[in-house]
Design an enzyme around this catalytic site. Structure first.
Site, PDB file in Angstrom:
ATOM      1  N   LEU A 336      -4.321  -5.748  -1.724  1.00  0.00           N
ATOM      2  CA  LEU A 336      -3.945  -7.136  -1.994  1.00  0.00           C
ATOM      3  C   LEU A 336      -4.302  -8.051  -0.833  1.00  0.00           C
ATOM      4  O   LEU A 336      -4.349  -9.253  -0.977  1.00  0.00           O
ATOM      5  CB  LEU A 336      -2.443  -7.227  -2.265  1.00  0.00           C
ATOM      6  CG  LEU A 336      -2.032  -6.923  -3.699  1.00  0.00           C
ATOM      7  CD1 LEU A 336      -0.527  -7.021  -3.836  1.00  0.00           C
ATOM      8  CD2 LEU A 336      -2.715  -7.877  -4.679  1.00  0.00           C
ATOM      9  N   ARG A 337      -4.534  -7.439   0.324  1.00  0.00           N
ATOM     10  CA  ARG A 337      -4.922  -8.249   1.486  1.00  0.00           C
ATOM     11  C   ARG A 337      -6.305  -8.847   1.292  1.00  0.00           C
ATOM     12  O   ARG A 337      -6.685  -9.788   1.962  1.00  0.00           O
ATOM     13  CB  ARG A 337      -4.953  -7.380   2.740  1.00  0.00           C
ATOM     14  CG  ARG A 337      -3.580  -7.059   3.209  1.00  0.00           C
ATOM     15  CD  ARG A 337      -3.602  -6.421   4.582  1.00  0.00           C
ATOM     16  NE  ARG A 337      -2.289  -5.854   4.812  1.00  0.00           N
ATOM     17  CZ  ARG A 337      -1.973  -4.626   4.486  1.00  0.00           C
ATOM     18  NH1 ARG A 337      -2.873  -3.820   3.983  1.00  0.00           N
ATOM     19  NH2 ARG A 337      -0.761  -4.188   4.677  1.00  0.00           N
ATOM     20  N   GLU A 338      -7.045  -8.224   0.367  1.00  0.00           N
ATOM     21  CA  GLU A 338      -8.430  -8.611   0.191  1.00  0.00           C
ATOM     22  C   GLU A 338      -8.597 -10.093  -0.132  1.00  0.00           C
ATOM     23  O   GLU A 338      -9.390 -10.781   0.482  1.00  0.00           O
ATOM     24  CB  GLU A 338      -9.040  -7.747  -0.918  1.00  0.00           C
ATOM     25  CG  GLU A 338     -10.517  -7.786  -0.947  1.00  0.00           C
ATOM     26  CD  GLU A 338     -11.096  -7.870   0.430  1.00  0.00           C
ATOM     27  OE1 GLU A 338     -10.816  -6.978   1.245  1.00  0.00           O
ATOM     28  OE2 GLU A 338     -11.833  -8.831   0.703  1.00  0.00           O
TER      29      GLU A 338
END
Ligand SMILES: [Zn+2]
Length: 405
Positions: A336-338
């Site tokens: 999700l950091r992407e």
């Protein structure tokens, strides 16, 4: 001051800029162009170098570094927008990773720092009332005095032999001798609003790297020792470098760095020659080489400052965001950091290009550094296997518990 500080909304300036210009260019439209231009030119002085006889260590000028465009860009993006989430530089020895990071020193913007030991800030009062700061600062605030001082962002380096206690802080032993408990600040709290650089980050112990990454993600951390605890601000830009020949980095640690750069040596022989010339010029007289880039260094510093001040106003239009998400899904990246890294880096790229609106091209420019080394082969195999198992499970269930039609 240059007029680059204000971003332009539309591109209507087609001034072409010669890549051989030798003076500080007035016609450059953005910070990005300025950097490309200065990095691409040839060193003015040639021939015999006079020795300066100065032994002090001065950082090599950032604008004097030959090539390594992606590494330089990633570092600048992380300074303009710390929300990018740090930079990891991966490459063998002798590719200039540490030199490049240290060369940032002369470009770093200014920040407001608390003038108080407890780190009180005026926004603490705005958010939590006058009791949110120490009595001294409450008095100063009431008298209309400043609680902060203006200071440059600094580069703090974490030594590899640092212990967890040095990193997060611990009991002040001198105070304990006097039967008092007091905490002393660690490297992380001193890194607040600074850059924290760790060379050979892959060789750090797990507890230390976890402490750094947690603090970097949250912007604060808490230390508890015996009867006392303290919470410190730790909003820093984390830059790590590593030589993969000396050991890897666990995938979950790797995932927590925003941008990843693969650094290899210069491939063009003309670049290598130019790099050699500059290195020997620097070795014989660092001041002289630094002076060659002084005017532009000052310009870049003030442009970085400006870009950093308006980064929160840079917009990400929905169609650009959707395109980014589609790309991430196509590549089967699960982190999700992407999205955060990709979008924040694209906004920073727009800002250094002098724009308030993020465009598709900004995404394109930062996507490789935000996306590489993200795709987990382990996880995609794992998900495939789970899907297979789910199908088997469902068909077994259908067999044993047939549903009435
Ligand atoms: Zn205070």
């Amino acid at each position: 001051m240059s007029d680059l500080s204000k971003p332009v909304q539309a591109e209507n300036n087609n001034d072409s800029v010669s890549s051989q210009t030798q003076t500080a260019p007035a016609s450059v439209r953005s910070l990005r162009e300025l950097i490309d231009l200065v990095s691409g030119r040839n060193l003015k002085s040639s021939g015999a170098q006079e020795e300066s006889g100065i032994a002090e260590i001065l950082p090599f000028p950032f604008l004097g570094l030959v090539g390594q465009t992606e590494m330089k860009l990633a570092l600048l993006l992380s300074i303009v927008n710390p929300a990018v989430g740090g930079v990891l530089l991966i490459g063998p020895r002798g590719t200039g990773k540490t030199t490049t990071v240290r060369s940032l020193i002369d470009l770093l913007p200014e920040v407001q720092r608390s003038a108080c030991f407890y780190g009180c800030m005026p926004e603490d009062i705005e958010n939590g009332g006058i009791d949110a700061v120490c009595p001294d600062c409450a008095r100063k605030y009431a008298e209309g005095k400043a609680l902060t001082i203006t200071d440059r962002v600094r580069l703090a380096e974490l030594p590899l032999n640092a212990k967890l206690e040095d990193v997060i802080g611990g009991l002040d032993e001198r105070a304990v001798l006097h039967e008092r408990f007091r905490l002393k600040r660690g490297i992380l709290s001193n890194a607040d609003q600074n850059i924290l650089y760790v060379d050979e980050v892959n060789l750090l112990s797990d507890d230390i790297i976890d402490a750094i990454l947690d603090a970097a993600a949250q912007g604060t951390y808490t230390v508890r020792r015996g009867p006392i605890s303290a919470t410190y601000k730790a909003r820093f830009i984390f830059i790590g470098s590593m030589n993969p020949e000396e050991g890897g980095l666990r995938p979950q640690i790797m995932d927590r760095f925003g941008l990843r750069i693969i650094v290899s040596g210069l491939s063009e022989s003309k670049d290598r020659l130019e790099a050699y010339r500059r290195t020997s010029a620097y070795k014989s007289n660092p001041h002289k080489l630094i002076n060659e880039f002084a005017a532009e260094t000052e310009m870049v510093q003030s442009e970085l400052q400006a870009a950093r001040s308006y980064i929160s106003k840079v917009e990400l239009p929905e169609e650009v965001a959707t395109q980014g998400i589609n790309l991430i899904r196509n590549l089967e990246i699960d982190s999700l950091r992407e999205e955060i890294t990709l979008f924040e880096a694209a906004k920073a790229y727009a800002a250094i290009d002098g724009r308030f609106i993020t465009e598709m091209n900004d995404l394109r420019a930062v996507a490789p550094m935000a996306l590489r080394l993200r795709r987990s082969i382990f996880m995609s195999k794992y998900f495939d296997e789970r899907k297979e198992e789910e199908t088997l499970l469902n068909s077994a269930l259908d067999q044993h518990f047939p549903q009435d039609e």
